[in-house]
Design a protein around this motif. Structure first.
Motif, PDB file in Angstrom:
ATOM      1  N   LEU A 198       3.507  -2.885   0.671  1.00  0.00           N
ATOM      2  CA  LEU A 198       2.647  -1.990   0.411  1.00  0.00           C
ATOM      3  C   LEU A 198       2.683  -1.683  -1.320  1.00  0.00           C
ATOM      4  CD1 LEU A 198       0.391  -0.007   1.390  1.00  0.00           C
ATOM      5  CD2 LEU A 198       1.977   1.480   1.817  1.00  0.00           C
ATOM      6  N   LYS A 258      -1.754   6.500  -4.680  1.00  0.00           N
ATOM      7  CA  LYS A 258      -2.182   6.530  -3.243  1.00  0.00           C
ATOM      8  C   LYS A 258      -3.137   7.909  -3.284  1.00  0.00           C
ATOM      9  CE  LYS A 258      -1.901   4.214  -0.336  1.00  0.00           C
ATOM     10  NZ  LYS A 258      -2.964   3.189  -0.006  1.00  0.00           N
ATOM     11  N   GLU A 268      -0.991  -0.764   6.079  1.00  0.00           N
ATOM     12  CA  GLU A 268      -0.732   0.711   6.540  1.00  0.00           C
ATOM     13  C   GLU A 268      -0.910   1.017   8.045  1.00  0.00           C
ATOM     14  OE1 GLU A 268      -3.333   2.864   4.069  1.00  0.00           O
ATOM     15  OE2 GLU A 268      -2.142   3.253   2.492  1.00  0.00           O
TER      16      GLU A 268
END
Length: 399
Positions: free
Chosen positions: A138, A164, A229
């Protein structure tokens, strides 16, 4: 030495296993090379039990030892050995001699087995380490996406706290959907960011030159990030369910530590289990994790005080907990961090390692004694408050 004792040494490789069975008089009873396929492992297990093997030892070679362990664990006592502790002196070395040496060390009780948790904890470890691997993926893909946007002149990441974050992701979604007008893109940015850096600066930061190829790259990379995710959430949901089903008390108890919530508690249980019998003392657990400073002194000079090697997955989560605990108000760890870094001027990074070690010691005591976390700092504050109240009461009576 037990005269009825028959042991075996296994030298495990990717495509072969070398077996040596040795009797109480150090005589070699049986030697053979096996393959690593499941039928080969079952044949090896049958040959070992037929010759009365009650104990076997093998080195922890990558992941190749796992299927061998799973096949033999129901038939005999097994020991997994760190290769560092049974290295032979250099000289005549072969795979057969390695198996003989392992068997001889086991026969003479020179081998100390490594910690291999129960099956349910092993399954939890798989989920926990999968989450950590996905987290690395990620981070990698998130940075790649920002780099692709930076190449197009999009500089919003220079002015927001997190890639993010909601502002950054909202603007990115608008760009992928085809929006190019800076006046409309800036409407997705949080007002605090605009007030801090100025409207013209943020408008310039979201202005870029995006081609159709760039949009394809943005869309694909974001899809990969969303998939990662989703997989992380799925693994964490299953890990939490296993903790709640098999270790509910320990799962709740660990969350009484400052900085420990669902993710950290499940990771700790997955890596250590809840049975502390394998670790005779808290120092044993600290050394196994790799948070104990090495003792390398020669002629009165310290050559190295770095921490030792150990379970990097547990060490990583404990360092993260330490950072959170050092920022939690009115707790022992934040007070310790303040005194060491601000008053005594010590390195903040080293203090985080020290806090992580203290947290792990607390975990050992909590799981061994089945007690919740007791914050010494809060306890002292409460005692001080009670003393002050008693003093005021005494003074009022004397008046």
């Amino acid at each position: 030495m037990d005269r009825n004792r028959t042991v075996a040494g296994l030298d495990v490789h990717k495509d072969s296993i070398y077996l040596c069975i040795m009797g109480h008089d150090e005589a070699i009873i049986f030697e053979k090379t096996y393959g690593v396929l499941t039928p080969d492992l079952r044949q090896m297990c049958n040959d070992m039990t037929a010759r009365g093997v009650t104990e076997a030892a093998m080195e922890s070679t990558a992941v190749y030892w796992v299927p061998v362990w799973n096949e033999l664990c129901g038939s005999m006592e097994l020991k997994l050995v760190n290769p560092y502790f049974i290295k032979q002196l250099p000289g005549r070395k072969s795979d057969i001699k390695d198996a003989q040496w392992i068997a001889e060390c086991l026969l003479k009780n020179l081998i100390r087995g490594s910690f291999v948790p129960e099956t349910i904890v092993q399954d939890m470890r798989k989920l926990n380490r999968r989450i950590m691997d996905l987290n690395e993926d990620l981070t990698y893909n998130t940075n790649k996406l920002d780099a692709a946007l930076q190449r197009c002149g999009f500089r919003l990441s220079n002015y927001v706290s997190r890639i993010k974050g909601k502002s950054y992701q909202s603007v990115l979604s608008c760009i992928i959907d085809g929006e190019r007008d800076p006046g409309k893109l800036i409407a997705k940015v949080h007002g605090r960011t605009i007030n801090k850096h100025g409207r013209q600066t943020i408008m310039a930061a979201v202005t870029g030159c995006f081609s159709d190829t760039d949009i394809i790259i943005f869309r694909q990379t974001k899809a990969v990030i969303d998939l990662i995710e989703a997989q992380m959430a799925e693994c964490q949901k299953e890990l939490t369910a296993l903790c709640g089903k098999h270790f509910p008390q320990q799962y709740r108890r660990l969350q009484t530590i400052p900085g420990v919530k669902e993710r950290a508690a499940t990771a700790i249980i997955a890596e250590t289990g809840v049975d502390m019998k394998m670790f005779a003392t808290a120092a044993s657990l600290v050394g196994w994790c790799g948070l104990k400073p090495r003792n390398d002194v020669s002629n009165g000079r310290y050559k190295s005080r770095k921490v030792t090697h150990g379970n990097r997955y547990l060490r990583e989560i404990l360092i993260e907990i330490a950072w959170v605990a050092s920022r939690t108000r009115n707790c022992f760890f934040s007070n310790f961090s303040y005194v060491q870094t601000t008053v005594k001027k010590k390195s903040r990074m080293k203090i985080q390692v020290a806090i992580a070690r203290k947290i792990l010691v607390a975990i050992w005591h909590m799981l061994s004694k089945e007690q919740d976390f007791i914050d010494i700092y809060l306890k002292r504050l409460e005692q001080q408050r009670l003393l002050e109240e008693q003093l005021k009461s005494f003074e009022s009576k004397m008046a």
